[in-house]
Structure formats: structure tokens, C-alpha cells
Design an enzyme around this catalytic site. Structure first.
Site, PDB file in Angstrom:
ATOM      1  N   ASP A 484     -40.104 -29.077 -43.235  1.00 40.02           N
ATOM      2  CA  ASP A 484     -40.545 -28.795 -44.748  1.00 40.02           C
ATOM      3  C   ASP A 484     -39.948 -29.894 -45.422  1.00 40.02           C
ATOM      4  O   ASP A 484     -39.047 -30.523 -45.137  1.00 40.02           O
ATOM      5  CB  ASP A 484     -40.222 -27.445 -45.028  1.00 40.02           C
ATOM      6  CG  ASP A 484     -41.193 -26.822 -46.022  1.00 40.02           C
ATOM      7  OD1 ASP A 484     -41.751 -27.526 -46.744  1.00 40.02           O
ATOM      8  OD2 ASP A 484     -41.074 -25.463 -46.280  1.00 40.02           O
ATOM      9  N   ASP A 554     -49.913 -24.142 -49.461  1.00 41.16           N
ATOM     10  CA  ASP A 554     -49.035 -22.875 -49.566  1.00 41.16           C
ATOM     11  C   ASP A 554     -49.772 -21.866 -50.003  1.00 41.16           C
ATOM     12  O   ASP A 554     -49.749 -20.549 -50.240  1.00 41.16           O
ATOM     13  CB  ASP A 554     -47.787 -23.013 -50.515  1.00 41.16           C
ATOM     14  CG  ASP A 554     -46.768 -23.184 -49.801  1.00 41.16           C
ATOM     15  OD1 ASP A 554     -46.301 -23.124 -48.451  1.00 41.16           O
ATOM     16  OD2 ASP A 554     -45.366 -23.259 -50.518  1.00 41.16           O
TER      17      ASP A 554
HETATM   18  C1  DGJ Z   1     -42.655 -24.208 -48.599  1.00 36.02           C
HETATM   19  C2  DGJ Z   1     -43.568 -23.941 -47.281  1.00 36.02           C
HETATM   20  O1  DGJ Z   1     -44.732 -24.373 -47.622  1.00 36.02           O
HETATM   21  C3  DGJ Z   1     -43.784 -22.548 -47.379  1.00 36.02           C
HETATM   22  O2  DGJ Z   1     -44.612 -22.241 -46.000  1.00 36.02           O
HETATM   23  C4  DGJ Z   1     -42.346 -21.942 -46.793  1.00 36.02           C
HETATM   24  O3  DGJ Z   1     -41.946 -22.422 -45.429  1.00 36.02           O
HETATM   25  C5  DGJ Z   1     -41.241 -22.268 -47.642  1.00 36.02           C
HETATM   26  N1  DGJ Z   1     -41.332 -23.551 -48.281  1.00 36.02           N
HETATM   27  C6  DGJ Z   1     -40.038 -21.536 -47.286  1.00 36.02           C
HETATM   28  O4  DGJ Z   1     -39.102 -22.122 -48.410  1.00 36.02           O
END
Ligand code: DGJ
Length: 737
Positions: A484, A554
Site C-alpha cells: 500500500d 477503495d
Molecule cells: C488503503 C487501502 O486502499 C485499503 O484497502 C486499506 O488497505 C487501507 N489503506 C489500510 O490502511
């Protein structure tokens, strides 16, 4: 060597790159200026009759050394413009000497043709498996007065409608140069009247890659990211379209920059309506000190040409990115159906909670459990511990190894979340190495989600993180990593660089990230690596070279996902992005949609689940296991078949797309209607891209259709009732009776 692909005619000075479908033609023009002649549908034989007309344009001065008023670099279509020598359009490069001058005058010097395609040092790029697949020509330009050389690489594949381009600049002067701009390519279109529209993929966090088509108009338009990553806001891709081009007809040129940092596509319409496109690293906040005898390699640009609309361009990129950009053991593997605990628990999890989710996942047939954010340092919310890649002792009583063992005993794979490029002020890493945090000395850095970037351009920083990650990967059995990256770049400054080099920070950051990704993905090839940046904030062709899939957004709302997945498909193959079924009301939008709709949309991608499985009703569980069985049967088709866009959610209330296996025997149609009304139109869709001479059987109703019927008459949508309705319809080829 595949000699036919690149031809040079010494008498005319014409280079002709061509395969069965496309031609790219360059010419050494008067005074050794390298002119662009053509890029488009294959020309069997080019006899040098499309020479640029001469006309005195006044105020568009002339080429030094030529003494010819009707010949100006200000209008001549060129392969790579010089700056300051009377081409007033956007320059491809700006190169400053130690005396302060930034004038260049690049002229043709030499060329070399080689079989195959070279790799780019430290950068992702398209590749070949066999030297006969492609040929590469390096055309070298040299500044008229100084020993500055531009090696311009062009690769043509024998069976793809693609030209790959990049530049390597060599400084053979005795002094340093300051590169203030060094684009990867310039495309001066000679047929400006044809290309009248530009399609880009802008967006935002949770609204990535929306299709935006607009008129190309006077002036300069920049499609760019200044955020240090390729960004949610403007993807590193654009396409130029003929005025009447649509999904199936008309001419289209697609342009992908294989790079994950600040990018810029500049599109200029000049004084006589000619179009110039420049693409490469953004010159915003960029300079590079190129010392004597050093060279600088730009990222690669991939150009695709289609004579039959946008879908064909997309398919060219889908195949190329999947087959010759993505790498590794999972490049063509059927990707596991996972459940991720993020939207199920956020930071609030325990062994018991995780084990309960895993138990349920095993019952449902889910294939992998992913432990997301919150397992390390002392992280119970998002304001601490980034950089401390050791277990949060006590949070999981049995530890990470305990979770991994439990998951594996249940027959699932185990995946873990990491955010390697970040540092929290509240972390041991910061306590021990405050200087690792990217910031301008003496100033307070801007926080974002209470976190900061590590200065990934510095070797010691990367090594620290690499060691920590290796310790985890060596001690716990891990099958998948989600990498991430949750903020944009600010405070760009590196204490590892001297003051005149600070403009290198953002690019060195990306080079550092690429190096770390390369080291880890090569050392742990069995792991399936998934990219992520707050969803799709670094969803680009460069990242795909290291990680075969990325979290697309997201936003897990099935309705908003229609646009995100549709827009993403313009430039990326289905195998590059993931989609999850999540709970309702949806956490991003509050919308209620049925489990069926959520499933149908997520099954049109790499399917996963992201909800608390322990709260499901028996009916929902049954439905999910059926989705999983259905998807397992079809995922080869979905992930590796051809994808055809049929009806755009950007244009109306209905959405359709189609998956077609390479042999066309297997076809999966998605239809969706967003809002209901009491007196609805009957919606129909024609299935394009199938084999018209096949007979297809609907696997649910057993109705048999001829390919010509499906393609030309089409089918009616089901009589949907209610908002947000979808259906997947599976057709299979049957032998004729
Ligand atoms: C952003 C990601 O896109 C989410 O899926 C998740 O992993 C969060 N970060 C966790 O902090």
C-alpha cells in the site's frame, strides 16, 4: 533478426518501421533535422512523397545553417524538438549548460538496428521473450555544437500494433548539464485534422479513472500528476481519437507512460492547427544534474494504433501489458479469491475475530485470507507505527505465525498488508532515524493521514526497510503481499543530495521504490504481490512490471465501481485490477445494493470479499458459495480473455461489457441497469467480438443463438425491477446441428 520490421532508405533518409498492421515513418530532413512523417495503419511501400511543404511563415525563423526562409522548425513535424532554436511549441527537453544557456539544436547523427528490445536500466518497460518478436532502432541525435547525444529508441513488435519509445541522453561534454525537462517522446501529428478528441482518465480517491473525452483545442493542455505518484487524479495514459471514432470504428492512438511518478502529457495545437504531444516525467519540480560522461534514461512510452476504435486499442494494451509488461509466477495464474479483513474489522481485530472470519471463509470456499493494516508496531489506528515492520506483540496472541498456520491449516493461502514507503512520527523507526523522513531541513513537514514519506531515494533507507520486510517474509509463511501507499508527496527534499540536485528527489524516490520492489519480488517470486495506493492512486503500467495486480479503488460500491472498472478497462487488462464484494450500506457511499449486484460487478474483475463473513445470514452464505463456484469456473475467461466495452455507464443508465475467450468459444456478458423507472425502455445489447460463425448456447436457459444473431440482432436485457440490477449471462460454443 526480424529484418523486415525496420527499413532505412539511404537515398531518401527515410526510416520505415512496419509490421502487418502499422507503420511509423521518420525522415532525416534538410539540415539533418529528424522529421516525423507518419504513424498509423500499415503503408506497404512509402516512396517519400509526403515531404513537408515549404512556406515562409514569418516570425517562425529558420533552421541554422540552411538559409531557407520557407523551412522552419516552428512548424516542421519532428521526432524530438530542440529548445530555443526557433521551435516555439512545447519543447521535449530543456537542457541548461554551466554558462546558463539552455539552447539546443539536435540534428541526426547515426542509427543502429538491433533485434529484440533492450531493457531499461532501473526502470520498468515492455520486454520480449524472443528476439524475433521485435526489432529496435536507436536513432541518435547530436547537438550541433556540444557533445550532447540523444539516443532515441523505437521498438516495433512483429505482431502487436505497438511502438515503444524512450530516450537515453548522454553527456559527453566536459561539464555538467542540468536537465530541466527530458520527455520520453514527442509525437507531432501530420494528420491533425483526423485526431480531434482526447480521452483521459481523471478521477479522485474513490473515483479513479473516469472516462473523459474532450475536443483538442488551441493552446496547450497538460494531463499531469504532481503528487509524486501516477495519482488518482490523472492516470498516466491518454488517447487521441478521430472526431467520429467510437468503441468500434475510427482511428485511435493510445499512449501509456510506463512510470509511477510525476507524469505529464502536453497536448498543443499550434498556429496552423497541427498537434504536438509530449509525454514523460513531469518537468514540474524536476531537474537532473547530468555530470560529464553520465547518461540519463527516460521512462518508456507505449504507443498503440487502432484503425477500428477504442476497443481495439484497449485490447492491444491489454495483451501487451499482460503478456509483455507483467512478469513473474503469477503473470498468468488464476488469481485466488480472497477475503480481506479491512472493511470487516478495520484496526479492531483479535485472534478470535480473525479465526472466525477464516473459518467462515473456508466454509464458503474462499481461497485466501488477507490480514490488512494494524498487525505491526503498536498500530491500533492510523497515526502510528509505519516503518516498524515487526509484530504488534499481544494484539494477535498467537502471533502472525499463529494466524498464518491457522489459515493454512484451514486450506487457505495467507496474505499480509504492508506500506513500505512510509514513516509515522510515532514509530521506533522515527525515533532511531528521524532523518529518514522526507522533509526540508528546519521546516515542519506536512502530514497526511498522520504519516510521511520515507526518502526512498536513499540506499540506507531502502536497505533498512528491505531487511525488516525480509525478516517477516522469512519467518512467516506468506503467499501474498498487498503493498500500500497512502499519501502524496510533499516536502520533496533529500539530505542525500547536494543543493543543485534537489529537483531529482521525486524521480529518485520512484527509482528507489522500483529497486526495492525489484529486490523483493525477485527474492520472493512465489508471493503474489498486489499494488495499492489508497485504492488506485498508483495504478499504472510501470507498477504492473513488478506486481501483476493492484487494488483498483477503495470504493467498493457496486454502482460506482461500474464506472471505475469501465474506465480502467480503457487502458488496463482485467488481470491488472481487483474488486471486492463488501457490506451494505456501502462504507463509502451508504448505498444499498443486492449481494447479486455486488457479486456480478466484482466477478467482472479479480474477485475478492471484504466484509465480516461471520455476520452473514444462511441465505447470504449460500449465495456467496454459489458466486465462488460460478467464478472459479469462469475466472480464466474473465482474467485472461478479451474484454469488450459495449454500453458505457458514463453515457446512460445501462452498462454492458463482455468477456470473450481467445478461441471465442466462451463468452460472458455483463448487463446492468442503474436506476429503475415505471415505464422503462427495453434495453438491448449486441455482442461484439464473438465469432459470428459459431453457435452459442445460453448456459442458463439452454437457448441456442447463432453468432450473427448475437452480434447483429443482439439480445434484450432482462426485465429488471428495482434500482441497481445486474446479470451475468454465460454463452458457450456448441457444435452445429
Ligand atoms: C488503503 C487501502 O486502499 C485499503 O484497502 C486499506 O488497505 C487501507 N489503506 C489500510 O490502511
Amino acid at each position: 533478426m526480424n529484418n523486415e520490421l525496420i527499413n532505412f532508405d539511404k537515398n531518401t533518409g527515410v526510416f520505415h518501421l512496419s509490421n502487418n498492421e502499422i507503420s511509423y515513418i521518420i525522415k532525416v530532413e534538410q539540415g539533418d533535422v529528424l522529421a516525423h512523417v507518419y504513424f498509423g495503419k500499415k503503408v506497404d511501400q512509402y516512396n517519400d512523397h509526403h515531404n513537408y511543404p515549404r512556406r515562409d511563415r514569418g516570425f517562425s525563423g529558420n533552421v541554422p545553417g540552411q538559409n531557407e526562409r520557407a523551412y522552419s522548425k516552428d512548424t516542421l513535424p519532428q521526432e524530438y524538438s530542440s529548445h530555443g532554436s526557433m521551435d516555439y511549441r512545447v519543447p521535449a527537453s530543456i537542457i541548461r549548460r554551466e554558462n546558463g544557456a539552455n539552447l539546443t539544436d539536435f540534428r541526426y547523427d547515426s542509427y543502429e538496428i538491433t533485434p529484440g528490445k533492450p531493457t531499461l536500466e532501473g526502470l520498468p518497460s515492455a520486454y520480449v521473450l524472443d528476439e524475433n518478436e521485435a526489432s529496435t532502432i536507436m536513432v541518435t541525435l547530436k547537438d550541433r555544437f556540444d557533445d550532447i547525444y540523444l539516443d532515441m529508441f523505437y521498438t516495433i513488435y512483429s505482431n502487436r500494433n505497438v511502438i515503444a519509445r524512450s530516450i537515453n541522453i548522454r553527456n559527453l561534454t566536459n561539464a555538467s548539464l542540468s536537465l530541466e525537462k527530458i520527455a520520453s517522446m514527442q509525437l507531432d501529428l501530420t494528420h491533425s485534422g483526423i485526431y480531434q478528441d482526447v480521452l483521459s482518465l481523471p478521477g479522485a480517491l474513490t473515483r479513479e479513472r473516469q472516462m473523459n473525452r474532450e475536443k483538442i483545442s488551441t493552446g496547450v493542455k497538460r494531463f499531469e500528476s504532481r503528487r509524486g505518484a501516477s495519482s488518482h487524479q490523472m492516470n498516466s495514459f491518454i488517447a487521441l481519437l478521430g472526431a467520429d471514432a467510437n468503441e468500434f470504428d475510427g482511428e485511435v492512438i493510445g499512449v501509456h507512460l510506463v512510470y509511477s511518478g510525476n507524469h505529464c502529457f502536453e497536448l498543443e495545437v499550434d498556429q496552423i492547427n497541427q498537434i504536438r504531444l509530449i509525454a514523460g516525467i513531469n518537468d514540474y519540480n524536476f531537474t537532473w544534474k547530468l555530470k560529464s560522461k553520465e547518461n540519463f534514461q527516460t521512462p518508456e512510452v507505449l504507443l498503440a494504433y487502432s484503425d477500428s476504435g477504442l476497443n481495439k486499442m484497449s485490447n492491444t494494451f491489454h495483451d501487451l501489458l499482460r503478456e509483455r509488461v507483467a512478469r513473474g509466477e503469477h503473470q498468468f495464474s488464476e488469481r485466488p479469491i480472497l477475503v480481506n479483513n479491512w472493511e470487516a474489522t478495520y484496526f479492531d481485530f483479535s485472534d478470535e475475530k480473525i479465526e472466525a472470519i477464516v473459518d467462515e471463509a473456508a466454509n464458503l470456499g474462499i481461497e485466501m485470507f488477507v490480514l490488512d493494516d494494524g498487525w505491526f508496531g503498536h498500530r491500533n489506528n492510523d497515526d502510528s507505527s509505519l516503518g516498524d515492520w515487526f509484530e504488534f506483540e499481544g494484539k494477535l496472541k498467537k502471533g502472525l505465525k499463529g494466524v498464518s498456520d491457522y489459515v493454512h491449516q484451514k486450506g487457505l493461502k495467507f496474505g499480509l498488508w504492508l506500506e513500505p514507503e512510509m514513516i509515522s512520527i510515532d514509530s521506533e523507526l522515527y525515533e532511531n532515524h528521524p532523518d529518514y523522513l522526507m522533509q526540508v531541513p528546519g521546516r515542519e513537514p506536512s502530514p497526511s493521514r498522520d504519516q510521511h514519506l520515507l526518502d526512498m531515494g536513499r540506499k540506507e533507507v531502502r536497505e533498512n526497510i528491505q531487511k525488516q520486510i525480509e525478516r517477516i517474509l522469512d519467518s512467516v509463511d506468506i503467499d501474498y503481499i498487498k503493498w500500500d501507499m497512502n499519501r502524496s508527496m510533499s516536502d520533496a527534499y533529500s539530505i542525500g543530495l547536494e543543493s543543485q540536485q534537489q529537483g531529482e528527489t521525486a524521480h529518485r524516490y520512484i527509482l528507489g521504490v522500483y529497486e526495492l520492489m525489484e529486490n523483493l519480488t525477485q527474492k520472493y517470486p512465489k508471493i503474489l504481490w498486489e499494488g495499492c495506493s489508497g485504492g488506485g492512486g498508483r495504478f499504472d503500467a510501470g507498477l504492473l512490471y513488478y506486481m501483476p495486480q493492484s487494488w483498483m479503488s477503495d470504493n467498493t460500491d457496486a454502482v460506482e465501481r461500474l464506472k471505475i472498472q469501465y474506465g480502467t478497462s480503457v487502458a488496463y487488462p482485467v488481470s491488472a485490477g481487483t474488486a471486492h464484494v463488501s457490506a451494505v450500506p456501502n462504507h463509502q457511499t451508504g448505498r444499498m445494493t443486492s449481494l447479486k449486484t455486488r457479486g456480478d460487478v466484482a466477478m467482472s474483475s479479480i474477485l475478492g470479499y471484504e466484509l465480516d463473513l461471520t455476520t452473514l445470514s444462511e441465505k447470504e452464505k449460500k449465495e456467496i458459495s454459489n458466486q465462488i463456484i460460478f467464478y472459479q469456473d469462469l475466472r480464466q475467461l474473465v482474467q485472461y480473455g478479451d474484454f469488450v466495452r459495449l454500453k458505457s455507464p458514463f453515457e446512460g443508465n445501462t452498462t454492458s461489457w463482455l468477456f470473450v475467450s481467445k478461441d471465442k468459444s466462451d463468452v460472458l456478458l455483463f448487463v446492468g441497469r442503474t436506476l429503475a423507472n415505471a415505464q422503462p425502455e427495453f434495453n438491448e445489447v449486441r455482442l461484439k467480438g464473438i465469432a459470428e460463425d459459431f453457435l452459442y448456447e445460453n448456459q442458463e436457459t439452454r437457448d441456442v443463438y447463432s453468432g450473427t444473431e448475437l452480434a447483429n440482432i443482439g439480445i434484450y436485457y432482462p426485465d429488471f425491477y428495482g434500482d441497481f440490477q445486474t446479470k451475468l449471462i454465460h454463452f458457450k460454443k456448441i457444435e452445429g446441428k
